[in-house]
Write an enzyme that holds these catalytic residues in place. Structure first.
Site, PDB file in Angstrom:
ATOM      1  N   GLY A  29       0.790  -1.233   0.000  1.00 37.57           N
ATOM      2  CA  GLY A  29       0.000   0.000   0.000  1.00 37.57           C
ATOM      3  C   GLY A  29       0.818   1.277   0.000  1.00 37.57           C
ATOM      4  O   GLY A  29       0.345   2.306   0.460  1.00 37.57           O
ATOM      5  N   THR A  71       1.790   3.188  -2.599  1.00 36.67           N
ATOM      6  CA  THR A  71       1.186   4.225  -3.448  1.00 36.67           C
ATOM      7  C   THR A  71      -0.094   4.758  -2.802  1.00 36.67           C
ATOM      8  O   THR A  71      -0.362   5.957  -2.851  1.00 36.67           O
ATOM      9  CB  THR A  71       0.888   3.660  -4.859  1.00 36.67           C
ATOM     10  OG1 THR A  71       2.099   3.123  -5.391  1.00 36.67           O
ATOM     11  CG2 THR A  71       0.376   4.734  -5.792  1.00 36.67           C
ATOM     12  N   GLU A 104       5.251   4.725 -12.372  1.00 33.78           N
ATOM     13  CA  GLU A 104       4.701   3.378 -12.491  1.00 33.78           C
ATOM     14  C   GLU A 104       3.279   3.379 -13.052  1.00 33.78           C
ATOM     15  O   GLU A 104       2.967   2.657 -13.973  1.00 33.78           O
ATOM     16  CB  GLU A 104       4.709   2.711 -11.108  1.00 33.78           C
ATOM     17  CG  GLU A 104       4.383   1.244 -11.152  1.00 33.78           C
ATOM     18  CD  GLU A 104       4.545   0.587  -9.790  1.00 33.78           C
ATOM     19  OE1 GLU A 104       4.953  -0.579  -9.778  1.00 33.78           O
ATOM     20  OE2 GLU A 104       4.240   1.207  -8.763  1.00 33.78           O
TER      21      GLU A 104
END
Length: 448
Positions: free
Chosen positions: A214, A216, A240
């Site tokens: 988690g 991001t 990404e």
């Protein structure tokens, strides 16, 4: 003779003299002038010496008039028997009125700025003709120098401790007047704020975890809170995910509509209403997104310099970044060196922009071979330099990721492994997987 005069750096003798004359005529205007000008802003040595004398007298709360200034100049060894007395009287004679002092000051500042631009242009031209470094290096140096001039740090050198303390006093006064519970920018998670004193200017904050923990989501939480409440622009560099994916995650966070529903588009009438409300909130926020996967630190730095009222920079994530050379195919040692260079550049960027830089990072698999899988500083992938450069290092850990049977379902730990502003420790958080977001343990979904 005329040609020699033309080669002089930009300056206005009259404005410099009128500024000093006004200070000698009426000491009430000295605080304004001292706040606006530095000794280096005066081009003529004699004027600079007189300003430095008045500046030091003002700092010591001494009375300023032609007699006391002459006395101090003698003490400082800048008194000339033949010219000093006459020059001070001349300054007062040629000054029309002290009431226009800020007009004279703005001329002096403008000429000083022109000189700094001219010096920088000369240095850059010299770098080009000498062939010192690549075009990219020279461009980066040029941008840095111009940005430093814009920030008023053109000739930053050794600073006396008294000047530094003055800055500290200003910061303390600012904090004392602030309503905020933490000195830095809030993360939106009160327990994390309390542990790290918020996200502070010029700090490099590293948020690291294994894939799927988690990272991001946490970064987007912080970004969303900053973009809604800080009143400053917050920038997210995603190496990404695409802009659309990020926007979808932010919508899920803000609307509390299940992320899976957003991905599949199977939305109820109620969901559409929530999304419309969330979109309105996000439209008013100050979030800026860049999803170019080929960015270097220099590129990010250049883009951030053009953002007014910048409050926070978030980068997702460190190992995907390219070094200044633009190569991404490092092996072994050289990749380690590249990551070290990138982390050092990020710390310099945080200092230069004077904002917190939150950078996400992957962890090595070392923790998975241990019985206690909580990450440690030694797990930071590819470089110990990351740990050294960062002011704060935080790890995310969820027990249920490794052990489905655990009682601590959807509980997350934010492990503060390094903290230059205080103690290390662990903060418990609630993980809300359907909305890919974190909240404090004292808040549940029903409270939103």
């Amino acid at each position: 003779m005329d040609e020699l005069l033309l080669k002089q750096m930009p300056h206005s003798t009259e404005a410099e003299q009128a500024t000093l004359g006004a200070m000698l005529m009426d000491e009430r205007c000295i605080p304004q002038v001292v706040e606006a000008l530095k000794p280096d802003d005066f081009y003529l040595r004699q004027n600079r010496e007189i300003f430095e004398t008045i500046y030091s007298m003002f700092s010591l709360s001494q009375p300023v008039d032609p007699v006391t200034v002459l006395e101090q100049m003698k003490l400082h060894g800048v008194y000339d028997e033949n010219t000093s007395r006459g020059y001070l009287l001349q300054l007062m004679e040629i000054t029309p009125t002290a009431a226009n002092v800020m007009e004279y000051v703005s001329i002096v500042k403008d000429k000083a700025l022109l000189r700094r631009i001219s010096e920088t242009a000369g240095d850059i031209t010299a770098m080009v003709s000498e062939g010192t470094g690549t075009a990219q290096d020279i461009l980066e140096a040029a941008e840095q120098r111009i940005y430093a001039i814009r920030q008023g740090r053109g000739a930053q050198g050794l600073a006396h401790i008294s000047q530094v303390i003055l800055g500290v006093y200003e910061r303390l006064a600012e904090l004392a007047q602030s309503d905020s519970a933490v000195p830095g920018l809030s993360t939106g998670l009160s327990d994390v704020d309390a542990a790290i004193s918020g996200l502070n200017k010029s700090d490099l904050i590293l948020l690291a975890a294994r894939p799927g923990m988690g990272k991001t989501s946490m970064a987007l939480n912080i970004l969303l809170h900053g973009g809604k409440h800080s009143g400053k622009n917050v920038v997210f560099f995603s190496l990404e995910m695409s802009r659309e994916q990020l926007a979808m995650r932010l919508l899920s966070n803000e609307s509390f509509v299940d992320n899976k529903k957003l991905v599949t588009g199977k939305l109820s009438e109620e969901d559409w209403v929530k999304i419309a409300a969330a979109s309105a909130v996000l439209n008013k926020s100050t979030i800026l997104i860049d999803d170019n996967p080929m960015l270097t630190v220099a590129d990010m730095n250049a883009k951030c310099r053009r953002v007014d009222n910048l409050g926070l920079v978030v980068i997702d994530y460190l190992q995907l970044m390219q070094s200044a050379g633009g190569k991404n195919n490092y092996a072994g040692e050289s990749r380690q060196q590249a990551v070290s260079d990138i982390s050092r550049s990020l710390k310099i960027m945080a200092k230069e922009l004077n904002v917190p830089v939150l950078c996400l990072s992957q962890l090595s698999r070392a923790n998975e071979s241990r019985s206690d899988k909580r990450p440690m500083l030694s797990d930071l992938r590819e470089s110990g330099a990351i740990e050294q450069d960062a002011d704060i290092v935080m790890f995310l850990y969820r027990e249920d990721y490794y052990n489905q049977e655990t009682e601590d379902h959807n509980l997350a730990e934010c492990i503060i492994a390094k903290n230059r502003h205080g103690e290390t420790g662990t903060v418990q958080l609630q993980w809300l997987p359907e909305f890919t977001t974190f909240s404090g343990l004292d808040r549940r979904h029903s409270e939103y």
